[in-house]
Design a protein around this motif. Structure first.
Motif, PDB file in Angstrom:
ATOM      1  N   ALA A 444      11.352   1.910   2.516  1.00  0.00           N
ATOM      2  CA  ALA A 444      10.577   2.370   3.681  1.00  0.00           C
ATOM      3  C   ALA A 444       9.674   1.252   4.177  1.00  0.00           C
ATOM      4  N   TRP A 445       9.560   1.142   5.497  1.00  0.00           N
ATOM      5  CA  TRP A 445       8.692   0.172   6.162  1.00  0.00           C
ATOM      6  C   TRP A 445       7.695   1.007   6.950  1.00  0.00           C
ATOM      7  N   GLU A 458       3.992   5.604  -4.656  1.00  0.00           N
ATOM      8  CA  GLU A 458       4.245   6.824  -5.434  1.00  0.00           C
ATOM      9  C   GLU A 458       3.950   8.080  -4.603  1.00  0.00           C
ATOM     10  N   GLU A 459       2.849   7.996  -3.847  1.00  0.00           N
ATOM     11  CA  GLU A 459       2.473   9.152  -3.027  1.00  0.00           C
ATOM     12  C   GLU A 459       3.553   9.433  -1.976  1.00  0.00           C
ATOM     13  N   ARG A 475      12.334   3.962  -2.873  1.00  0.00           N
ATOM     14  CA  ARG A 475      12.056   3.284  -4.156  1.00  0.00           C
ATOM     15  C   ARG A 475      11.096   2.133  -3.937  1.00  0.00           C
ATOM     16  N   THR A 476      11.055   1.616  -2.685  1.00  0.00           N
ATOM     17  CA  THR A 476      10.158   0.516  -2.335  1.00  0.00           C
ATOM     18  C   THR A 476       9.510   0.865  -1.000  1.00  0.00           C
ATOM     19  N   VAL A 477       8.225   0.539  -0.854  1.00  0.00           N
ATOM     20  CA  VAL A 477       7.563   0.725   0.440  1.00  0.00           C
ATOM     21  C   VAL A 477       6.921  -0.604   0.837  1.00  0.00           C
ATOM     22  N   HIS A 478       7.209  -1.052   2.050  1.00  0.00           N
ATOM     23  CA  HIS A 478       6.554  -2.250   2.591  1.00  0.00           C
ATOM     24  C   HIS A 478       5.570  -1.799   3.660  1.00  0.00           C
ATOM     25  N   VAL A 498      11.928  -8.807   3.787  1.00  0.00           N
ATOM     26  CA  VAL A 498      10.720  -9.351   3.156  1.00  0.00           C
ATOM     27  C   VAL A 498      10.631 -10.838   3.465  1.00  0.00           C
ATOM     28  N   GLN A 499       9.450 -11.254   3.916  1.00  0.00           N
ATOM     29  CA  GLN A 499       9.268 -12.674   4.274  1.00  0.00           C
ATOM     30  C   GLN A 499       9.295 -13.557   3.019  1.00  0.00           C
TER      31      GLN A 499
END
Ligand code: MCA
Ligand code: AMP
Length: 499
Positions: A444-445, A458-459, A475-478, A498-499
């Motif tokens: 997610a971005w 987590e939230e 599983r990943t948030v940016h 991701v930069q």
């Protein structure tokens, strides 16, 4: 049309005492499953449509078999479905009853339909002579085109759609697999797939039952469980690539380690190892072949089409391909402009036609029409090639907004909508990222409404799990200050990295 599950018509003698399904220490013979499903079919015969709380238990098998035998369409529900998704599925499918086990705690959304308790252990007692009786009720399956199951599946946008699967499609697809794999009543299938999707329910339960064979369900996937069941009579294994990846990881341990050797021996002894629901990387194919001397074979299907292609048991296993079309299935490659492509160089959308296809999406004639060409071909959205000898290779997907994670299809749009409903999220975009275990992982971005104290990964994961389903959680948030947009304001997902 012959019954969908002929072995359950009225089994007697040795046929009645043959094991049909086993979950841990609880097993049901054909005799007991026939009795229990007849009794339940009598109780639901007048229901318009039933929901099944599809836990990995014999209760789910009894419930689905009873609905099929009664000719009542069944909607298998993922017991982990979150509030928002469950509300949508119930409003869309309007079940009059929900079939669940005696200990299942159902969420408030399921208070309205009549609860019908299914108890596999009670059916054990029933066969000992305490059955309440079915008053001469004889289940009569519906017509071949009548809806048998409604299975919800994600699209790129909006909530999941209910694919209406008629009895004809289930029978045709299972019989095509019988032909491809020499699948008989002597086969003992082992798997740990969820029972609310086509793979685990139709192939993994109705497949063995249609052949008069048996299935042993592990409850929860583990390499140890696979080794135990294949090592004690199992002949076939069905799994998604994530499961085969985890088997390959176990097989990578040094020779001489107990778990590794037991697993290698069990896999070597199986008649057929089958992977599906997503692509199995060639690296995992090779690791398993090197450790066991056995080749995993792939088949290619979809909720809407059931099975389209598959490597035959007596055919050449070719990692990276999903085999030729199954009996009765027509398959073609088509260019964006509708031109039908020919030859081994051609790359195009895979379109299919045949008796294995669904009848449409429930309450969605628009989506049903959009998914088909004027002459009745189903647009899979998968991009592929066909080798000179007819083997199909899937090379990609037309929509970047569909993610396959652990073999589950997940639409980016549904997760974006769920994220946007979180008070800490102002803007959201969701993409799939390569993952060695899951195939793809949901990423997610997010642009947050509170940059000083943004919601944690987590939230947000818990929020999506509670609204939709745990396997849809990011599983990943940016965290970004702004999402990249083009001049029309459309999010440019290809710029999200991701930069
Ligand atoms: C973690 N969990 C959570 C949360 N975080 N629960 C609630 N909220 C959270 N925030 C829980 C999960 O529910 C799960 O519980 C555990 O933590 C781990 O979850 P996860 O990492 O998501 O998965 P996994 O256990 O590692 O599962 C991998 C898997 C699974 C077993 C391979 O992805 C799977 O069963 N895939 C099969 C999908 C499938 O059948 N697809 C077929 C559709 P717990 O540990 O208690 O379980 S395709 C199809 O049908 C077509 C026709 C075809 O071609 O086949
Ligand atoms: P679902 O809608 O969940 O039924 O998933 C169907 C999709 O899974 C197909 O459209 C393919 O993209 C994918 N799929 C199924 N089996 C395979 C396979 N063996 N190799 C690659 N992709 C597959």
């Amino acid at each position: 049309m012959t019954p969908l599950l002929p072995a359950l018509q009225s089994p007697t003698g040795p046929a009645a005492s043959r094991e049909a399904v086993r979950f841990g220490d609880l097993s049901l013979t054909y005799g007991r499953l026939a009795e229990a499903s007849t009794a339940l079919a009598a109780r639901i015969a007048d229901a318009g449509r039933v929901a099944v709380w599809a836990t990995p238990t014999p209760e789910t098998v009894i419930a689905v078999v009873a609905a099929l035998r009664a000719g009542v369409p069944a909607v298998p529900l993922n017991p982990r479905t979150g509030e928002r998704e469950l509300a949508h599925i119930l409003a869309d499918s309007e079940p009059t009853a929900v079939l669940a086990g005696p200990d299942d705690e159902l969420p408030p959304a399921l208070e309205k339909p009549r609860r019908v308790t299914v108890d596999a252990r009670a059916s054990e007692r029933a066969s000992e002579g305490t059955d309440e009786g079915t008053d001469g009720y004889a289940p009569g399956e519906g017509a071949p085109e009548a809806p048998a199951l409604i299975v919800y599946t994600s699209g790129t946008t909006g909530p999941p759609k209910g694919a209406v699967l008629p009895r004809r499609a289930i029978a045709a697809s299972l019989d095509a697999l019988e032909d491809a794999w020499g699948w008989t009543g002597d086969d003992v299938l082992v798997h740990a797939l969820p029972l609310f999707h086509v793979h685990g329910l139709i192939l993994g339960v109705l497949g063995p039952l249609r052949r008069g064979g048996s299935v042993r369900h592990l409850g929860k996937f583990s390499p140890g469980g696979v080794a135990r069941e294949l090592g004690s009579g199992g002949t076939m294994l069905f799994g998604v690539p994530t499961m085969y990846h985890r088997l390959a990881e176990t097989l990578d341990a040094p020779t001489g380690s107990g778990e590794r050797d037991t697993l290698a021996e069990a896999l070597s002894g199986a008649r057929l190892l089958v992977s599906g629901s997503a692509a199995l990387p060639v690296h995992d194919h090779e690791r398993i072949a090197a450790a066991t001397g056995r080749r995993v074979i792939e088949r290619y299907g979809m909720t809407e089409t059931l099975m389209n292609t598959g490597i035959r048991a007596d055919g050449a296993p070719r990692p990276g391909t999903v085999g030729p079309p199954l009996a009765g299935v027509e398959l073609r490659l088509v260019e964006d402009d509708g031109t039908v492509l020919e030859g081994p160089e051609a790359i195009g959308e895979i379109q299919v036609r045949g008796p294995n296809l669904f009848t449409g999406y429930l309450n969605r004639p628009d989506a049903t029409a959009a998914a088909h060409t004027a002459d009745g071909w189903f647009r899979t959205g998968d991009v592929g090639t066909v080798d000179e000898d007819g083997y199909v290779r899937i090379v990609g997907r037309m929509a970047t907004d569909l993610i396959k994670s652990g073999g589950y299809k997940i639409g980016a749009g549904e997760i974006e909508n769920a994220l946007l409903a979180h008070p800490g999220v102002r803007e959201a975009a969701v993409t799939g990222e390569a993952d060695p275990d899951l195939g793809e992982r949901v990423v997610a971005w997010v642009v947050t409404t509170s940059p000083g104290s943004p919601p944690t990964t987590e939230e947000l994961a818990n929020h999506v799990a509670a609204q939709l389903a745990p396997h849809k959680r990011p599983r990943t948030v940016h965290y970004l200050d702004a999402l990249p947009r083009n001049d029309l304001g459309k999010i440019m997902k290809r710029s999200l990295h991701v930069q």
